[in-house]
Write a protein that holds these residues in place. Structure first.
Motif, PDB file in Angstrom:
ATOM      1  N   MET B   1       0.845  -1.205   0.000  1.00  0.00           N
ATOM      2  CA  MET B   1       0.000   0.000   0.000  1.00  0.00           C
ATOM      3  C   MET B   1       0.877   1.250   0.000  1.00  0.00           C
ATOM      4  N   LYS B   2       0.371   2.300  -0.617  1.00  0.00           N
ATOM      5  CA  LYS B   2       1.147   3.537  -0.728  1.00  0.00           C
ATOM      6  C   LYS B   2       1.078   4.324   0.592  1.00  0.00           C
ATOM      7  N   ALA B   3       2.236   4.866   1.016  1.00  0.00           N
ATOM      8  CA  ALA B   3       2.246   5.660   2.258  1.00  0.00           C
ATOM      9  C   ALA B   3       1.704   7.056   1.973  1.00  0.00           C
ATOM     10  N   ILE B   4       0.688   7.443   2.747  1.00  0.00           N
ATOM     11  CA  ILE B   4       0.182   8.826   2.591  1.00  0.00           C
ATOM     12  C   ILE B   4       0.938   9.773   3.498  1.00  0.00           C
ATOM     13  N   VAL B   5       1.464   9.207   4.599  1.00  0.00           N
ATOM     14  CA  VAL B   5       2.283  10.011   5.521  1.00  0.00           C
ATOM     15  C   VAL B   5       3.605   9.296   5.717  1.00  0.00           C
ATOM     16  N   SER B   6       4.685  10.059   5.605  1.00  0.00           N
ATOM     17  CA  SER B   6       5.998   9.473   5.832  1.00  0.00           C
ATOM     18  C   SER B   6       6.814  10.438   6.691  1.00  0.00           C
ATOM     19  N   VAL B   7       7.058  10.021   7.921  1.00  0.00           N
ATOM     20  CA  VAL B   7       7.813  10.871   8.853  1.00  0.00           C
ATOM     21  C   VAL B   7       9.195  10.242   9.043  1.00  0.00           C
ATOM     22  N   ARG B   8      10.247  11.047   8.852  1.00  0.00           N
ATOM     23  CA  ARG B   8      11.614  10.517   8.964  1.00  0.00           C
ATOM     24  C   ARG B   8      12.426  11.347   9.948  1.00  0.00           C
ATOM     25  N   GLU B   9      12.807  10.698  11.040  1.00  0.00           N
ATOM     26  CA  GLU B   9      13.694  11.325  12.046  1.00  0.00           C
ATOM     27  C   GLU B   9      13.226  12.735  12.420  1.00  0.00           C
ATOM     28  N   ALA B  10      11.925  12.840  12.611  1.00  0.00           N
ATOM     29  CA  ALA B  10      11.366  14.171  12.883  1.00  0.00           C
ATOM     30  C   ALA B  10      11.699  14.625  14.309  1.00  0.00           C
ATOM     31  N   VAL B  11      12.279  15.786  14.382  1.00  0.00           N
ATOM     32  CA  VAL B  11      12.596  16.406  15.681  1.00  0.00           C
ATOM     33  C   VAL B  11      11.824  17.713  15.766  1.00  0.00           C
ATOM     34  N   LYS B  12      11.222  17.942  16.896  1.00  0.00           N
ATOM     35  CA  LYS B  12      10.562  19.242  17.100  1.00  0.00           C
ATOM     36  C   LYS B  12      10.961  19.778  18.470  1.00  0.00           C
ATOM     37  N   ASN B  13      11.598  20.923  18.441  1.00  0.00           N
ATOM     38  CA  ASN B  13      11.990  21.586  19.685  1.00  0.00           C
ATOM     39  C   ASN B  13      11.214  22.891  19.828  1.00  0.00           C
ATOM     40  N   TYR B  14      10.785  23.187  21.009  1.00  0.00           N
ATOM     41  CA  TYR B  14      10.164  24.487  21.288  1.00  0.00           C
ATOM     42  C   TYR B  14      11.128  25.300  22.127  1.00  0.00           C
ATOM     43  N   ILE B  15      11.176  26.565  21.835  1.00  0.00           N
ATOM     44  CA  ILE B  15      12.061  27.465  22.586  1.00  0.00           C
ATOM     45  C   ILE B  15      11.203  28.231  23.599  1.00  0.00           C
ATOM     46  N   LEU B  16      11.481  28.029  24.866  1.00  0.00           N
ATOM     47  CA  LEU B  16      10.795  28.788  25.919  1.00  0.00           C
ATOM     48  C   LEU B  16      11.829  29.667  26.600  1.00  0.00           C
ATOM     49  N   GLU B  66       6.507  14.016   5.135  1.00  0.00           N
ATOM     50  CA  GLU B  66       5.887  14.043   3.810  1.00  0.00           C
ATOM     51  C   GLU B  66       4.418  13.673   3.924  1.00  0.00           C
ATOM     52  N   VAL B  67       3.576  14.507   3.337  1.00  0.00           N
ATOM     53  CA  VAL B  67       2.139  14.236   3.335  1.00  0.00           C
ATOM     54  C   VAL B  67       1.692  14.235   1.886  1.00  0.00           C
ATOM     55  N   ALA B  68       1.058  13.143   1.488  1.00  0.00           N
ATOM     56  CA  ALA B  68       0.613  12.984   0.099  1.00  0.00           C
ATOM     57  C   ALA B  68       1.777  13.248  -0.861  1.00  0.00           C
ATOM     58  N   GLY B  69       2.956  12.832  -0.467  1.00  0.00           N
ATOM     59  CA  GLY B  69       4.127  12.938  -1.330  1.00  0.00           C
ATOM     60  C   GLY B  69       4.810  14.289  -1.305  1.00  0.00           C
ATOM     61  N   LYS B  70       4.359  15.198  -0.431  1.00  0.00           N
ATOM     62  CA  LYS B  70       4.958  16.540  -0.399  1.00  0.00           C
ATOM     63  C   LYS B  70       5.713  16.747   0.912  1.00  0.00           C
ATOM     64  N   ASP B  71       6.977  17.201   0.780  1.00  0.00           N
ATOM     65  CA  ASP B  71       7.799  17.482   1.950  1.00  0.00           C
ATOM     66  C   ASP B  71       7.365  18.816   2.543  1.00  0.00           C
ATOM     67  N   THR B  72       6.811  18.790   3.734  1.00  0.00           N
ATOM     68  CA  THR B  72       6.198  20.009   4.302  1.00  0.00           C
ATOM     69  C   THR B  72       7.226  21.107   4.571  1.00  0.00           C
ATOM     70  N   ARG B  73       8.498  20.734   4.764  1.00  0.00           N
ATOM     71  CA  ARG B  73       9.512  21.776   5.027  1.00  0.00           C
ATOM     72  C   ARG B  73       9.842  22.570   3.769  1.00  0.00           C
ATOM     73  N   GLN B  74       9.522  21.998   2.627  1.00  0.00           N
ATOM     74  CA  GLN B  74       9.829  22.688   1.366  1.00  0.00           C
ATOM     75  C   GLN B  74       8.670  23.583   0.897  1.00  0.00           C
ATOM     76  N   LEU B  75       7.557  23.538   1.613  1.00  0.00           N
ATOM     77  CA  LEU B  75       6.363  24.268   1.142  1.00  0.00           C
ATOM     78  C   LEU B  75       6.249  25.645   1.794  1.00  0.00           C
ATOM     79  N   SER B  76       5.723  26.581   1.025  1.00  0.00           N
ATOM     80  CA  SER B  76       5.468  27.919   1.581  1.00  0.00           C
ATOM     81  C   SER B  76       4.224  27.873   2.454  1.00  0.00           C
ATOM     82  N   GLU B  77       3.990  28.945   3.173  1.00  0.00           N
ATOM     83  CA  GLU B  77       2.815  29.051   4.037  1.00  0.00           C
ATOM     84  C   GLU B  77       1.528  28.832   3.220  1.00  0.00           C
TER      85      GLU B  77
END
Lengths: 440, 240
Positions: B1-16, B66-77
């Motif tokens: 089956m085709k992956a609709i979501v693909s998360v790779r080594e995702a890191v999320k840091n918040y700055i407080l 990646e969502v639906a084949g699109k890398d979200t970091r490469q997309l504009s707002e």
């Protein structure tokens, strides 16, 4: 049941206003009050301006004038236009849109009665060719049409009081002629009119034949040709004056440089100039009463300052309210952004809300202002004597025209929109993840 | 089956202030089309952060999503907004309906934002969904006139109205009683089967996990494992 996007935008805006009805009513009332004040202040200055134009163009000036000076010697100037019928023909050909034109004699003389005397401007008129004169003057006693008879005079009540005269009494008028000698004529008072403020304190009217006799000038000479325009052409006065200057120049007349002063203020400078013969001077009504339009400018200045203050209050009020609204609806903004609403649509949503409030409130405000103005006009509110002097009217007159109402609605609605723009922009720029996690 | 979501080594840091707070520490995850996936974990484990990254309302500090084949970091707002509008549906814990709009208008709103369908087509689509979620009679009601369960059904209808490939639900039953919550999950499951829509929902409730066909467990911002609901239930001693 399906809606359009605009309908939904309007629904969101309207229902949010209704949902926060106390805040909406408070702010809406403030906007409406400011709009009503704007309408009243503008109505007052427009009313004064119109009264001033009406009165001034009856007593001392046309909307556009062709006057000038005739100099027998370089140092002696008289406010005379010779061969005026030829000049009038050029005027009639050049300004076909005019309502009508009259010619009047101009002078300055001493009025002497049995008990007193005073210096006054003397205007020589042909009362039969003055269609507007009777509509502005309010007679205290006498008959206006009697001014058609030679050797008569119309005074204002303040002058009659100072001279201690009434209708039927005789006066002697004494004035220096163009040749430098003094001449006198006797006149009979045929009418006394109510004062019309500043202009009527030094103006009185005699038949033009009597003025010619007093100054010993020819039948083909007059003081000024006054051109009266229809209201729709008032905005074109400078263009009409320029057109006239060009036409008279092409007709071979010598034209004085434009000088925005009353004719009597130019005597000294004209007398100093090294020329003789005839020169024509094209002026407009504002030039001829430039010595007193400062009252109008002062009134407009005060109105402007007040309006700026009031608009600043509106801006602060709108911005404050928008900040509160945005704070309250931050999670909603986050949700809408999450489900796919673009930033510009969020901006539009908040702008629409303030524009809707602004539009509704300004319509109410304009109607309130117009109603108050109509009430004040109907009540004939008397103006204090000191103010009458400048306002040229015994009663307060506010002129609230449709264009003024539309302008007030557009300006204040635009201001509310502009005031809401920055908070709306900040709302639109909220990151959805931040907005959605907002509490409070 | 085709992956609709693909998360790779995702890191999320918040700055407080001056402090860096890690919310996700290198998560890798694939979600295939038609999945009905639960993301489980205690509070603070990173469930909502992971859903935010998948939902394109946030981007990772490092790694890729990646969502639906699109890398979200490469997309504009703007492109991220378009991706959310056309590809993803959202169901929120607190329903998050627009209080001043009717039920019908709330459901119709994403279609209006899409500007693809005309009025009658939108009306037909919304009416069918109202029927599907059992709220046919409530189209003209405002959200404040509905119960919590009804509101969440409206939220589900709103999430599905654009026929998205992916629906994200952040603790969709947390504010509902257990019976209503079960009905809502049944509805989601049914829509997953019939519409082939991929569902990813977060929960820390064992009974909710039982509805999923897979459970991804998070702890301290890390993906611990991917198990079946039965395995998840067995470890806690609760029935699957």
């Amino acid at each position: 049941m399906s809606s359009s996007k605009l309908f939904v935008d309007l629904t969101i805006a309207f229902r949010n206003l209704v949902q926060h009805r106390r805040r909406t009513l408070f702010l809406g009332a403030a906007i409406a009050a400011v709009t009503a004040l704007l309408v009243l202040l503008n109505g007052l200055s427009t009313g004064v301006r119109e009264t001033m134009i009406d009165t001034a163009t009856t007593l001392s000036t046309g909307h556009v004038n062709v006057g000038g000076f005739y100099k027998v010697t370089a140092g002696q100037a008289a406010p005379v236009v010779t061969n005026y019928k030829k000049v009038l023909a050029v005027v009639q050909k050049t300004v076909p849109e005019m309502a009508f034109a009259v010619h009047r004699g101009r002078g300055w003389a001493k009025l002497v009665s049995d008990t007193g005397s005073l210096q006054a401007g003397i205007t020589g008129i042909d009362i039969r060719s003055e269609p507007k004169f009777s509509s502005v003057l309010q007679l205290e006693s006498g008959k206006l049409e009697d001014l058609a008879q030679p050797g008569t005079i119309l005074l204002f009540d303040n002058q009659a009081e100072k001279l201690g005269v009434k209708v039927g009494d005789a006066l002697t008028i004494s004035a220096p002629t163009t040749r430098g000698t003094n001449n006198t004529i006797d006149v009979r008072i045929v009418a006394i009119a109510h004062s019309l403020g500043l202009l009527s304190t030094w103006n009185c009217f005699i038949p033009i034949e009597s003025l010619r006799a007093l100054y010993q000038i020819n039948q083909d000479a007059t003081g000024v040709i006054q051109i009266m325009l229809n209201r729709k052409d008032f905005d074109h006065i400078p263009a009409i004056a320029a057109r006239l200057r060009q036409a008279l120049d092409q007709a071979g007349y010598r034209i004085m440089e434009p000088d925005p002063r009353a004719f009597w203020m130019k005597f000294q400078s004209v007398s100093r100039e090294d020329w003789t013969g005839q020169k024509l001077d094209v002026t407009n009504w504002e030039d001829e009463i430039s010595f007193m339009t400062w009252t109008l400018k002062a009134l407009e200045g005060i109105s402007y300052v007040l309006i700026v203050i009031l608009v600043a209050i509106i801006i602060i009020g709108i911005m404050n309210t928008m900040w509160i609204a945005i704070r309250e609806r931050t999670r909603e903004i986050g949700t809408l952004r999450a489900i796919g609403m673009h930033r510009r649509e969020v901006l539009w949503m908040f702008l629409l809300e303030s524009l809707m409030l602004g539009l509704l409130a300004t319509i109410v405000g304009v109607l309130m202002g117009a109603a108050v103005a109509a009430g004040l006009n109907a009540a004939h509110v008397p103006v204090p004597t000191g103010l009458q002097f400048f306002l040229m009217s015994p009663h307060l007159h506010l002129a609230v025209h449709g264009s003024l109402m539309v302008r007030a609605i557009v300006i204040i609605t635009f201001v509310t929109g502009a005031a809401a723009f920055y908070p709306s922009l900040k709302a639109a720029r909220l990151r959805p993840v931040v907005a959605m996690s907002h509490f409070g | 089956m085709k992956a609709i979501v693909s998360v790779r080594e995702a890191v999320k840091n918040y700055i407080l202030g001056n402090v860096v707070v890690p919310a996700l520490r290198g998560v890798t995850l694939d979600v295939v089309e038609g999945d009905f996936l639960a993301i489980a974990g205690p509070s603070g484990s990173g469930k909502t952060t992971l859903l935010n990254l998948i939902g394109c309302v946030d981007t990772p500090t490092s790694g890729t999503v990646e969502v639906a084949g699109k890398d979200t970091r490469q997309l504009s707002e703007r492109e991220l907004t378009d991706l959310r509008l056309h590809t993803i549906g959202f169901i929120f814990q607190s329903f998050n309906l627009v209080s001043v709009l009717t039920v019908f208008q709330n459901i119709e709103l994403p279609l209006l934002l899409q500007r693809k369908l005309n009025g009658p087509e939108r009306a037909q689509r919304v009416a069918a969904l109202l029927e599907r979620v059992g709220l046919r009679e409530y189209g003209a009601h405002r959200p404040s006139e509905l119960s919590g369960g009804q509101r969440q059904r409206v939220a589900i209808a709103r999430a599905l109205v654009t026929r998205p490939q992916l629906v994200l639900a952040d603790e969709p039953t947390a504010n509902l009683d257990s019976v209503t919550g079960a009905h809502i999950l049944d509805l989601m499951r049914e829509l997953n089967r019939t519409e082939k829509t991929t569902f990813i929902f977060s929960t820390h409730d064992q009974s909710v996990m039982a509805h999923a066909n897979a459970v991804v467990r998070l702890a301290d911002g890390k993906l611990v494992d991917r198990v079946t609901p039965a395995q998840a239930a067995a470890e806690t001693g609760l029935p699957a």
